[in-house]
Design an enzyme around this catalytic site. Structure first.
Site, mmCIF file in Angstrom:
data_model
loop_
_atom_site.group_PDB
_atom_site.id
_atom_site.type_symbol
_atom_site.label_atom_id
_atom_site.label_comp_id
_atom_site.label_asym_id
_atom_site.label_seq_id
_atom_site.Cartn_x
_atom_site.Cartn_y
_atom_site.Cartn_z
ATOM 1 N N PRO A 224 61.769 61.377 -21.692
ATOM 2 C CG PRO A 224 60.725 59.670 -20.264
ATOM 3 C CD PRO A 224 61.028 61.530 -20.421
ATOM 4 N NE ARG B 86 67.627 56.417 -28.174
ATOM 5 C CZ ARG B 86 68.144 56.565 -29.492
ATOM 6 N NH1 ARG B 86 68.143 55.820 -29.891
ATOM 7 N NH2 ARG B 86 67.660 57.991 -30.571
ATOM 8 C CB CYS C 246 64.962 47.657 -55.015
ATOM 9 S SG CYS C 246 63.554 45.389 -55.391
ATOM 10 C CE1 TYR D 40 62.405 58.767 -31.710
ATOM 11 C CE2 TYR D 40 63.986 57.316 -30.452
ATOM 12 C CZ TYR D 40 63.166 58.956 -30.355
ATOM 13 O OH TYR D 40 62.811 59.938 -29.790
HETATM 14 C C1 LIG Z 1 62.988 62.994 -29.606
HETATM 15 C C2 LIG Z 1 62.588 64.016 -28.591
HETATM 16 C C3 LIG Z 1 62.667 63.723 -26.961
HETATM 17 C C4 LIG Z 1 63.013 62.123 -27.308
HETATM 18 O O1 LIG Z 1 64.109 61.912 -26.869
HETATM 19 P P1 LIG Z 1 64.509 61.108 -26.831
HETATM 20 O O2 LIG Z 1 66.050 60.714 -26.769
HETATM 21 O O3 LIG Z 1 63.741 59.609 -27.709
HETATM 22 O O4 LIG Z 1 64.631 60.735 -25.842
HETATM 23 C C5 LIG Z 1 63.006 64.552 -26.305
HETATM 24 N N1 LIG Z 1 62.255 65.738 -26.191
HETATM 25 C C6 LIG Z 1 62.295 66.846 -27.935
HETATM 26 C C7 LIG Z 1 62.272 67.913 -27.913
HETATM 27 C C8 LIG Z 1 62.500 65.308 -29.148
HETATM 28 O O5 LIG Z 1 62.953 66.232 -30.174
#
Ligand SMILES: *Cc1c(COP(=O)(O)O)cnc(C)c1O
Length: 401
Positions: free
Chosen positions: A259, A261, A327, A356
């Site tokens: 995880p 986000r 800009c 992010y």
């Molecule tokens: C970006 C990513 C995640 C995390 O994704 P979330 O949507 O932020 O949970 C996990 N594993 C891989 C391989 C990713 O590229």
């Protein structure tokens, strides 16, 4: 959280992270997998501040990294090697070499060509590299196309047939040890079915590998759990975990979940001050001191962030665009957003900015990146200094002739 006080102490634009909220999210998800061995490997790219990564390390988290820089951050933050995963569609030789030397849990391989690179580098080093293979189960995750990753027209992973070939190759190579399978079908997922369908497909593949004596240890379900930005109904961690576990009957596998986000987005706030208001024709703008170089998501994905005004204003709300000084017409945080009339120095709090956010920041328009502050047990502390002009020119100055 006293945003006004934080803004006056640390100035704006500013990122603020609630570490206690991150802990709660971590514990809720971790406990959803109880009854099965599991590792949560925090996706470092979501928020890679060292103090944030260290916070997850202290909770027992692993790390999912997508560059050797992130692997180094994970180590610095105290995540043990045996909980670090290195993913990504394009890994340089040096990155692969360092990952093998550091003896991380596994390299997550995303193509046949990459498998051959990993093998030949492991041979050079006289080592065996643990690998997993990222499969692309061709499932539509029903999310924004920019953050969908599990369809054949996305660049990520390999199809099941290719994956099986790669496992057989790896099994027969002295320099490779296949230990896991990985899939990550997209980000900000709010529907459980696609994840479940993908897990069924991948679990079946694991069974068919067992039949030919390839025994994997790790079932890596990627990340992607969605959060509420506006009024999205999200997947409950418990339902998510149970759906996945239900596909693994009879398989002795440790589940790895990555995880990003889910752990950090709603723990973060972006604070920006009102510079002034202006009107062009019938269009009203609130110009603030933060910009797309601080928080890119609205410009990049047209993403929605809830924005709260801290003001003494008692006026009626009107529809305004909230824009920054950069800009570009794409430099906005919200369009047609309802806010009252605002005054110079009123504070806007942009919610859900903990994932992010800072990490996608840049120095465009020669703007220093914002400071970052962590709040824990009601106490605030600086975890990254605001960049100043000297920082921005440090790598150029010596070349000025
Ligand atoms: C970006 C990513 C995640 C995390 O994704 P979330 O949507 O932020 O949970 C996990 N594993 C891989 C391989 C990713 O590229």
């Amino acid at each position: 959280m006293n945003f006004k006080e934080l803004a006056s102490e640390y100035k704006t634009p500013l990122y603020v992270y609630d570490l206690d909220y991150m802990s709660e999210q971590y514990q809720e998800l971790k406990s959803a997998f109880k009854g099965r061995k599991s590792i949560l490997a925090y996706a470092v790219k979501a928020n890679s501040n060292l103090s944030v990564v260290k916070h997850f390390a202290d909770l027992g988290s692993g790390a999912d990294c997508v560059s050797i820089g992130e692997v180094r951050r994970a180590f610095l933050a105290g995540i043990p090697a045996y909980k670090i995963i290195f993913s990504g569609v394009g890994k340089c030789d040096d990155e692969i070499r360092e990952a093998i030397e550091k003896d991380i849990l596994y390299i997550n391989v995303e193509s046949e060509a990459e498998l051959f690179r990993v093998e030949s580098i492991a041979k050079e080093l006289n080592r065996t590299s643990r690998i997993s293979i990222r499969v692309n189960p061709n499932i539509d995750p029903q999310t924004h196309p920019y953050i969908s990753t599990g369809l054949h027209d996305n660049k990520f992973g390999v199809d099941i047939g290719t994956a099986k070939r790669m496992y057989i190759f790896a099994k027969n190579s002295e320099a490779l040890e296949p230990v896991g399978v990985h899939f990550h079908i997209g980000s900000q997922l709010t529907h459980l079915e696609p994840i479940y369908e993908a897990a069924v497909i991948v679990a079946d593949m694991v069974r068919s590998l067992e039949a030919i004596d390839i025994e994997l240890k790790f079932f890596d379900i990627g990340g992607g759990l969605g959060i509420t930005y506006d009024d999205e109904v999200t997947i409950k961690p418990y339902d998510y975990a149970q759906a996945i576990l239900g596909t693994l009957k009879g398989l002795d596998l440790t589940v790895i979940c990555e995880p990003g986000r889910f752990l950090t987005a709603n723990a973060g706030y972006f604070l920006t001050k009102v510079l002034y208001e202006k009107q062009n024709g019938t269009k009203k703008f609130v110009v603030v001191d933060g910009a797309m170089n601080d928080l890119l998501r609205p410009s990049l994905y047209n993403a929605y962030h809830k924005i709260e005004a801290i003001t003494d204003s008692t006026s009626e709300v009107r529809k305004v665009d909230i824009v920054g000084p950069v800009c570009e017409s794409g430099d906005f945080f919200a369009k047609d957003y309802s806010l009252p009339e605002l005054n110079h120095n009123d504070l806007l709090v942009v919610h859900s900015a903990g994932a992010y956010g800072f990490g996608m920041g840049s120095n465009y328009n020669t703007r220093g990146r914002s400071a970052e502050v962590a709040v824990q047990d009601g106490k605030a502390r600086l975890i990254r200094k605001r960049e100043n002009f000297e920082d921005l020119i440090a790598l150029e100055k010596e070349f000025l002739v």
